[in-house]
Write a protein that holds these residues in place. Structure first.
Motif, mmCIF file in Angstrom:
data_model
loop_
_atom_site.group_PDB
_atom_site.id
_atom_site.type_symbol
_atom_site.label_atom_id
_atom_site.label_comp_id
_atom_site.label_asym_id
_atom_site.label_seq_id
_atom_site.Cartn_x
_atom_site.Cartn_y
_atom_site.Cartn_z
ATOM 1 N N ASN A 1 0.905 -1.118 0.257
ATOM 2 C CA ASN A 1 0.204 0.068 -0.022
ATOM 3 C C ASN A 1 0.953 1.140 -0.022
ATOM 4 N N TYR A 2 0.886 2.014 -1.066
ATOM 5 C CA TYR A 2 1.783 3.061 -1.384
ATOM 6 C C TYR A 2 1.475 4.225 -0.254
ATOM 7 N N ALA B 1 11.471 5.940 1.324
ATOM 8 C CA ALA B 1 10.029 5.813 1.529
ATOM 9 C C ALA B 1 9.136 6.247 0.281
ATOM 10 N N TYR B 2 9.647 7.600 -0.349
ATOM 11 C CA TYR B 2 8.977 7.971 -1.602
ATOM 12 C C TYR B 2 9.274 6.930 -2.628
ATOM 13 N N LYS C 1 7.206 2.426 -6.308
ATOM 14 C CA LYS C 1 7.078 0.984 -6.914
ATOM 15 C C LYS C 1 5.471 0.569 -6.940
ATOM 16 N N TYR C 2 4.704 1.235 -5.975
ATOM 17 C CA TYR C 2 3.307 0.578 -6.185
ATOM 18 C C TYR C 2 2.336 1.615 -6.724
ATOM 19 N N SER D 1 2.147 8.617 -10.247
ATOM 20 C CA SER D 1 1.387 9.489 -9.644
ATOM 21 C C SER D 1 2.405 10.788 -9.818
ATOM 22 N N PRO D 2 2.044 11.839 -10.116
ATOM 23 C CA PRO D 2 2.922 12.835 -10.284
ATOM 24 C C PRO D 2 3.091 13.668 -8.926
ATOM 25 N N SER D 3 2.373 13.532 -8.072
ATOM 26 C CA SER D 3 2.531 14.065 -6.725
ATOM 27 C C SER D 3 3.634 13.500 -5.803
ATOM 28 N N LEU D 4 3.997 12.089 -6.113
ATOM 29 C CA LEU D 4 4.908 11.406 -5.654
ATOM 30 C C LEU D 4 6.202 12.192 -6.118
ATOM 31 N N TYR D 5 6.412 12.326 -7.274
ATOM 32 C CA TYR D 5 7.568 12.904 -7.944
ATOM 33 C C TYR D 5 7.744 14.337 -7.575
#
Length: 192
Positions: free
Chosen positions: A109-110, A138-139, A144-145, A149-153
């Motif tokens: 679960n990301y 962690a990011y 990986k999951y 998601s642009p918000s993670l980048y």
């Protein structure tokens, strides 16, 4: 047997809903009550959602301590209350431990990794050793999951920018903009 499991999950959900209702009030004094409700939910059912909620509540408890410490440091660095510093450290460890418990329950679960990254990002801003590396890891695990998601980048770009690593920040902003071309927050960060 299955009815017992069902009852446990229902009892946990009732406690969790009570905590959410308590947090939705404007009264910050209700944080302890909400935390107790979530801990009660965890006593019925170990869920990554509940551990993430504990982490978020712990982060809410950190904010006033940070504000007090910042005010004290503006006045005189020698007058910083060391018991508050210890309490801050303990709360960061507690929040981090809750996110690790969430990851242990569901490592796919990301959202669990995002919660962990948020805690480590706070620790990184306070210059806690290895917090930057833990945040980045962690990011990366969250990606990986949820690789699209642009918000993670963007979160990674903000992390790199906070560490004065402009080249790395630009790389992550570029990926975020490839995934979402009209991503206002990424464009704003790029302009800075």
């Amino acid at each position: 047997m299955w009815s017992f499991v069902y009852v446990k999950k229902i009892m946990a959900l009732i406690s969790f809903q009570s905590a959410i209702s308590t947090l939705n009030t404007s009264d910050n004094k209700q944080i302890e009550k909400a935390e107790n409700s979530i801990k009660n939910a965890l006593s019925w059912d170990k869920s990554d959602v509940y551990y993430r909620a504990i982490s978020e509540i712990t982060m809410l408890k950190i904010n006033p301590i940070l504000q007090t410490l910042q005010e004290q440091s503006k006045k005189d660095a020698k007058d910083i209350d060391q018991t508050l510093v210890k309490k801050l450290n303990d709360l960061i460890l507690e929040a981090g431990s809750s996110t690790l418990s969430a990851i242990n329950i569901d490592s796919t679960n990301y959202y669990n990794y995002i919660s962990n990254a948020r805690v480590n990002e706070l620790a990184s801003s306070l210059k806690v050793p290895n917090a930057y590396e833990n945040t980045k890891a962690a990011y990366s695990n969250a990606l990986k999951y949820n690789p699209y998601s642009p918000s993670l980048y963007l979160n990674l770009a903000q992390l790199e920018a906070s560490m004065d690593k402009a080249d790395e920040a630009l790389k992550y902003i570029g990926v975020a903009l490839q995934l979402k071309q009209n991503y206002t927050e990424a464009i704003y960060l790029l302009s800075q």
